[in-house]
Design a protein around this motif. Structure first.
Motif, short mmCIF file in Angstrom:
data_model
loop_
_atom_site.label_atom_id
_atom_site.label_comp_id
_atom_site.label_asym_id
_atom_site.label_seq_id
_atom_site.Cartn_x
_atom_site.Cartn_y
_atom_site.Cartn_z
N MET A 99 0.84 -1.18 0.00
CA MET A 99 0.00 0.00 0.00
C MET A 99 0.89 1.24 0.00
SD MET A 99 -2.96 0.95 2.79
CE MET A 99 -3.93 2.44 2.66
N GLU A 100 0.52 2.25 -0.79
CA GLU A 100 1.30 3.48 -0.86
C GLU A 100 0.57 4.62 -0.17
OE1 GLU A 100 3.42 6.39 -4.20
OE2 GLU A 100 2.87 4.32 -4.72
N VAL A 101 1.22 5.23 0.80
CA VAL A 101 0.65 6.35 1.54
C VAL A 101 1.68 7.48 1.58
CG1 VAL A 101 -0.29 7.15 3.74
CG2 VAL A 101 -0.72 4.80 2.99
N SER A 102 1.30 8.64 1.08
CA SER A 102 2.20 9.80 1.05
C SER A 102 3.54 9.44 0.40
CB SER A 102 2.43 10.33 2.47
OG SER A 102 1.20 10.75 3.04
N ASN A 103 3.45 8.76 -0.75
CA ASN A 103 4.62 8.36 -1.53
C ASN A 103 5.51 7.35 -0.82
OD1 ASN A 103 3.95 10.11 -3.71
ND2 ASN A 103 4.86 11.84 -2.60
N LYS A 105 5.74 3.33 0.41
CA LYS A 105 5.15 2.01 0.25
C LYS A 105 5.34 1.18 1.52
CE LYS A 105 5.64 1.77 -4.78
NZ LYS A 105 6.19 1.00 -5.92
N TRP A 195 -9.41 -4.75 0.09
CA TRP A 195 -10.20 -4.61 1.31
C TRP A 195 -11.38 -5.57 1.39
CZ3 TRP A 195 -6.85 -2.30 3.97
CH2 TRP A 195 -6.08 -1.27 3.44
#
Length: 237
Positions: A99-103, A105, A195
């Motif tokens: 999952m990628e969050v704020s660039n 991973k 999900w």
């Protein structure tokens, strides 16, 4: 204040459009679903209001386990209200996903999930037929005319509603829901590889959401969600 304004703007957009025929996300007319759902259209299911502060009773742990076994170390999230939930998560034998969050991973465990959330109600003054039309408007494939009307309404709205409504339409355009036959007054299902399954159910004026992920099979998870939803609906029979 922002939540109130958003809700008012959303209702305005929905009620300014003709709900039309119930369709799946692929645009196929689902007349059979509509006929079955109409059998329940005269029931309010207001008895479910008794459970809005007790999600543990709305769909019990025992009821969930009777449909699918919970893991021995299942963790529970339980809270009440319109944004309440009673959800169990536990380890699966599936690999983690990225999952990628704020660039950035990160690896996220692909957990099993089962439960209910977001029990809410249309106003007692809302006609049950209108409740179905409004509910379906949130999930069915919108016609070009309906999209044009919503865009026209947005252009007339104040800046806050326009901004929120524009973002909502972008999310709505990417959503893909399938009509579910013969469950409550109206039901829709969508699947996410990450999900899992999300089943939204309208029963009279009551609506709630069932979450399931016990495999990578969308159909298996949909059938499980339907069984859980039926246990909730049965509380008013």
């Amino acid at each position: 204040m922002r939540k109130t304004t958003f809700f008012a703007g959303l209702v305005f957009l929905l009620f300014s459009c003709n709900s039309g025929n119930k369709q799946s996300s692929e645009g196929t007319s689902d007349d059979a679903t509509k006929k079955v759902s109409n059998k329940d259209s005269g029931k309010s299911y207001d008895c479910l209001k008794d459970f809005k502060d007790d999600y543990g009773a709305l769909l019990t742990k025992e009821e969930m386990a009777s449909v699918y076994p919970l893991g021995d170390k299942a963790k529970v999230e339980l809270r009440s209200g319109s944004y309440g939930q009673h959800i169990y998560t536990w380890e699966s034998d599936r690999p983690s996903f990225t999952m990628e969050v704020s660039n950035m991973k990160m690896d996220v465990p692909d957990q099993n999930t089962m439960g209910i959330k977001n029990l809410s109600f249309y106003s007692d003054k809302t006609d049950l037929k209108s409740a179905i039309g409004t509910f379906d408007m949130g999930y069915k494939q919108l016609s070009d005319a309906e999209l044009a009307q919503m865009q026209k309404n947005l252009e007339k709205a104040d800046a806050e509603v326009k901004e929120t409504g524009t973002d909502l339409m972008k999310v709505r355009a990417k959503s893909s829901w399938d009509a579910v036959e013969g469950l409550g007054s109206s039901s829709w299902y969508k699947w996410s590889d990450q999900w899992g399954g999300e089943l939204v159910v309208l029963a009279g004026r009551a609506n709630f959401t069932i979450l399931t992920k016990i495999s990578n099979d969308p159909d298996e998870n949909r059938e499980l969600a339907k069984k859980l939803a039926e246990k909730v609906i049965a509380k008013c029979k």
